[in-house]
Design an enzyme around this catalytic site. Structure first.
Site, PDB file in Angstrom:
ATOM      1  N   ASP A  90       0.723  -1.253   0.048  1.00 24.53           N
ATOM      2  CA  ASP A  90       0.116  -0.008  -0.138  1.00 24.53           C
ATOM      3  C   ASP A  90       1.013   1.298  -0.087  1.00 24.53           C
ATOM      4  OD1 ASP A  90      -2.747  -0.800   0.034  1.00 24.53           O
ATOM      5  OD2 ASP A  90      -2.862  -1.179   2.211  1.00 24.53           O
TER       6      ASP A  90
HETATM    7  C1  GLC Z   1      -1.599  -4.032   5.389  1.00 26.25           C
HETATM    8  C2  GLC Z   1      -2.598  -4.070   4.477  1.00 26.25           C
HETATM    9  C3  GLC Z   1      -2.474  -4.909   3.231  1.00 26.25           C
HETATM   10  C4  GLC Z   1      -1.128  -4.434   2.432  1.00 26.25           C
HETATM   11  C5  GLC Z   1      -0.121  -4.492   3.653  1.00 26.25           C
HETATM   12  C6  GLC Z   1       1.231  -4.092   2.765  1.00 26.25           C
HETATM   13  O1  GLC Z   1      -1.193  -5.488   6.054  1.00 26.25           O
HETATM   14  O2  GLC Z   1      -3.833  -4.339   5.186  1.00 26.25           O
HETATM   15  O3  GLC Z   1      -3.571  -4.907   2.259  1.00 26.25           O
HETATM   16  O4  GLC Z   1      -1.154  -5.177   1.653  1.00 26.25           O
HETATM   17  O5  GLC Z   1      -0.499  -3.650   4.731  1.00 26.25           O
HETATM   18  O6  GLC Z   1       0.988  -2.509   2.755  1.00 26.25           O
HETATM   19  C1  GLC Z   2      -0.603   2.429   6.005  1.00 29.77           C
HETATM   20  C2  GLC Z   2       0.004   1.099   6.417  1.00 29.77           C
HETATM   21  C3  GLC Z   2      -0.164   0.000   5.627  1.00 29.77           C
HETATM   22  C4  GLC Z   2      -1.517  -0.062   5.537  1.00 29.77           C
HETATM   23  C5  GLC Z   2      -2.272   1.219   4.841  1.00 29.77           C
HETATM   24  C6  GLC Z   2      -3.749   0.833   4.965  1.00 29.77           C
HETATM   25  O1  GLC Z   2      -0.271   2.857   4.654  1.00 29.77           O
HETATM   26  O2  GLC Z   2       1.543   1.545   6.499  1.00 29.77           O
HETATM   27  O3  GLC Z   2       0.452  -1.093   6.334  1.00 29.77           O
HETATM   28  O4  GLC Z   2      -1.818  -1.229   4.592  1.00 29.77           O
HETATM   29  O5  GLC Z   2      -2.007   2.180   5.723  1.00 29.77           O
HETATM   30  O6  GLC Z   2      -4.607   1.772   4.359  1.00 29.77           O
END
Ligand code: GLC
Ligand code: GLC
Length: 814
Positions: free
Chosen positions: A487
């Protein structure tokens, strides 16, 4: 330092010190009513949606960290000393404190001044209520005069509003009290047709429903004035902050035990039968009185608790293993499966790190959660798949999140996370392999919940695949969109203003930045869809998906290979991300995992090289880091990933979620030793001995462990709600132990450590119990199957004839 220990027989973790490094929580409820409960009774409850239907209040990011919960106070009316048997909120030094976190229940006990108190908290199956059953024993030699006070703080339903809108909310609170039951009815007079109730099995000496009367001005929950003086005020809340507190007086003889039951529940009334009498403003309680009566009876409670235990016995019985490693057995047989149920139910919405307000159900997250859950309650997995697919857009794209209560896509965050749609194929394939329920593919499912737009689910899968093909970049690799699995890799954002969202602020056209991770995932998903098509006799389609996979496989080799590992991406300038040419972030874990998982480079040296690079550069004793070197500064063209200080979260943290991709990849490359070594590095039970460093619960996975660049390398954060649960379960059960559902039957393909002499598994698959015993005869992964005494070619157990429910399988590994 030990904070407790496992009791595998009872499927419990017994916490023996109340001041664990962080609150160690559990979930009660596994259907529609849920509660979070910490080892000191902190936490809250909600019906289906932690934001929109929150029953009790909880304050996040508090000091102390965990405050607000299901607190009971006991007062010795002679000495006037009072304490809380769950340690919080009074924090008395009780003896024999323990919190037994079990499957859907928690039992908190302690002894103070010879009064033993044990409270069982759980949610009966099929009900929207929770029980607190307090059993209180006088272990002293004389009669004791005691007072017991219960307490909860009602939340005014919408947790966001509850925490922010005081100019209104201090005026809306309303309750009713009838026969000792406290009914919370804020906003019931207008548009709500639901209310909460809090009941007690004993005759009351008094009650309170107005927080500040119960606590007293300037006091906290550690010393409520009502408890201190030993008498409730019988306050009736109007406005301010409604609470529920019962006061029960007890005379306990020496050695005597009494049971007091509290019931907290959620109830909806038909819109036209909200009030009784109909022209009044009084809650119609006819619908709920019988239920309250039922659960105030200790016999019903006992039966309900027994049913809960049998339920878990049955659900966990679907996959039970005995290996030479206790951490494996414990996680597979109990806790990892249990955590998969929690992530399935709660997605990423409500834990002690997720406030229940922000994220609903993630499209990507919930599809992945199916991998660890689908065998447990397939009917619910089916329903979830249909819900998820119903939020898919006609383009094949998907809302990134949706609200569980309304099931509507969340417009704030929108779509264009270009990996999202592909996860649907992976989720559905897992469902089909487990259940053989092909009818799901013909089920009409709408796009974006628009009626009239329904198309068979199969077409949704086709569109998911096409979504990627419609969005290829300059190298023929998939465009990344807002982000892919990571993300925080935001290649089209270029955000330079504080407070902007890294994911939704987009100021680039998005026609250049490409993701090698999505490419790997595409190959994986296309091959899955080809298999599905083939099973349905759609050979032309199957061929075209295979070709598409083949072509992407080639593109990855040409444009996605860096010499020693797979590249991560190309940024908006067309520059490489995750390459030896980069100053920082030279190698990333995601493409090494997913490309190999998809089979790319397995036939030649690529996969092996990539995995060896991971081993050399990314692996630490605490797990495999996301990338290296960590980003030492913020990069406008990379986004949120470089916003975190080095070693945390997506900036080179150990994201436990994608460690299993490497574990699976290692098994595919035949390296059982390395796969299992990685598995143990993040296994929470195996980390119990370093609890002081790890800090999170030793019975569930955390999302992240700090990477080597962080001062707190090895410290875990964000336990419970993470894709780590499903992926680790999938990796250990289906790839290391190798018991894998396929369209043709149960596959047996273990890739276990060379020193293991074998293991055995009981697996219920499509109504048949397979008793599998694996015996090592040589060091390799070669398989010979003996099914019910007869040697069998290949590694798939064919489905037995109708009526056969037990199959014995001997596996010789050499
Ligand atoms: C969080 C989110 C997931 C994403 C991950 C890496 O665990 O829930 O959807 O893939 O972060 O950013
Ligand atoms: C932030 C976190 C990530 C998560 C995301 C969800 O970027 O670092 O882990 O997946 O929020 O929106």
């Amino acid at each position: 330092m030990s904070y407790g220990h496992f009791d595998d027989k009872k499927r419990e973790y017994i916490i023996t010190k109340p001041d664990t490094p962080l609150p160690w929580i559990n979930y009660i409820g596994c259907e529609e009513y849920f509660g979070i409960i910490s080892n000191t009774a902190g936490g809250y409850s909600f019906y289906r949606d932690a934001r929109l239907r929150r029953l009790t209040r909880y304050r996040y990011n508090n000091a102390p960290f965990d405050f607000g919960g299901r607190y009971i106070y006991i007062r010795d009316n002679s000495s006037r000393i009072f304490w809380s048997p769950s340690w919080q909120p009074t924090r008395h030094d009780a003896e024999n404190y323990s919190c037994r976190q079990g499957m859907g229940y928690s039992i908190i006990s302690s002894t103070f001044k010879s009064i033993r108190a044990e409270t069982l908290y759980f949610v009966p199956l099929g009900e929207n209520l929770e029980i607190w059953q307090l059993s209180i024993t006088n272990q002293s030699k004389k009669t004791r005069q005691l007072s017991v006070f219960s307490s909860i703080e009602f939340c005014l339903w919408d947790a966001q509003d509850d925490a922010t809108n005081f100019q209104r909310n201090f005026n809306t609170g309303q309750v009713e009290i009838e026969d000792g039951v406290i009914y919370h009815k804020t906003e019931y007079r207008e548009r709500r047709d639901h209310f909460a109730y809090f009941a007690c099995s004993e005759k009351l000496a008094g009650y309170d429903t107005q927080r500040d009367v119960f606590l007293g001005a300037y006091r906290g929950w550690n010393a409520p004035i009502a408890v201190e003086r030993g008498r409730s005020f019988n306050s009736v809340a109007h406005g301010w902050a409604p609470i529920g507190s019962h006061h029960v007086k007890l005379n306990l003889k020496a050695g005597e035990t009494r049971i007091i039951t509290f019931v907290l529940g959620y109830q909806e009334n038909p819109k036209d039968k909200k009030f009784d009498p109909p022209d009044s403003q009084t809650i119609n309680k006819q619908t709920v009185r019988p239920l309250i009566k039922k659960y105030l009876n200790p016999i019903t409670v006992r039966t309900a608790f027994d049913s809960l235990r049998s339920y878990w016995e049955k659900v966990l019985g679907i996959y039970q293993v005995q290996t030479p490693n206790k951490h494996t057995d414990r996680m597979v047989n109990i806790w990892n499966a249990y955590q998969c149920m929690a992530t399935f139910n709660i997605s990423r919405s409500a834990s002690f790190y997720e406030s229940g307000i922000g994220r609903g159900l993630g499209f990507r997250d919930s599809n992945q959660d199916l991998l660890g859950f689908v065998h447990m309650v397939p009917e619910r997995a089916r329903e979830r798949i249909i819900d998820l697919a119903s939020t898919q857009l006609e383009t094949g794209g998907a809302y990134h999140q949706y609200q569980p209560l309304t099931k509507r896509g969340n417009n704030d965050i929108g779509s264009d996370f270009n990996d999202d749609p592909l996860w649907l194929i992976i989720g559905v394939a897992a469902y089909l392999k487990e259940t053989g329920d092909w009818s799901i593919l013909d089920t009409p499912v709408p796009y974006d919940n628009k009626s009239g737009s329904e198309k068979p689910l199969y077409e949704h899968l086709e569109r998911s695949l096409k979504y990627t093909l419609d969005r290829l970049g300059p190298h023929g690799l998939p465009l990344i969109g807002r982000a892919d699995w990571n993300d925080c890799l935001n290649l089209n954002c270029f955000s330079d203003t504080p407070g902007q969202s890294f994911q939704t602020t987009t100021n680039k056209e998005g026609k250049v930045a490409e993701s090698v991770f999505i490419a790997g995932m595409f190959v994986f998903a296309a091959r899955e869809l080809a298999d599905i098509a083939e099973q349905r006799g759609l050979n032309t389609e199957a061929d075209s998906y295979c070709q598409a996979a083949e072509q992407m496989d080639n593109t990855v080799r040409v444009h996605g290979w860096d010499g020693e590992w797979f590249l991560r991406a190309y940024d908006d300038f067309g520059n490489k991300v995750g390459s030896k040419e980069c100053k920082e972030g030279k190698i990333f874990i995601e493409p090494q995992g997913f490309c190999v998982l998809a089979g790319i480079g397995l036939k030649d040296e690529l996969a092996k090289k990539a995995l060896d690079s991971v081993y050399k550069i990314l692996a630490t004793p605490h797990g495999i880091m996301l990338h290296q070197p960590a980003f030492s500064q913020y990069y406008l063209n990379l986004g949120e990933i470089s916003s975190y200080p080095p070693g945390y979260k997506e900036n080179s943290g150990i994201f436990c979620h994608n460690n299993p991709w490497i574990i699976i990849a290692e098994t595919m490359a035949g390296n059982g030793d390395r796969a299992f070594d990685y598995y143990l590095r993040i296994n929470p039970s195996a980390r119990e001995k370093i609890g002081k460093l790890h800090r999170c619960e030793p019975y569930v996975y955390a999302q992240m462990i700090a990477g080597k660049d962080a001062p707190a390398h090895g410290e875990a954060k964000n336990s419970w709600l993470t894709g780590t649960a499903a992926w680790n379960y999938f990796a250990i059960t289906q790839y290391i132990l190798g018991i894998r559902p396929t369209y043709k039957g149960l596959m047996i393909a273990p890739v276990i450590p060379s020193e293991w002499e074998g293991f055995s598994v009981n697996r219920i698959f499509q109504g048949v119990q397979y008793n599998v015993t694996v015996k090592r005869e040589g060091k390799g992964n070669k398989i010979e199957l003996i099914i019910d005494g007869i040697r069998h070619q290949g590694n798939i157990i064919p489905k037995p004839p109708f009526g056969v429910t037990q199959v014995a399988v001997q596996v010789l590994l050499s």
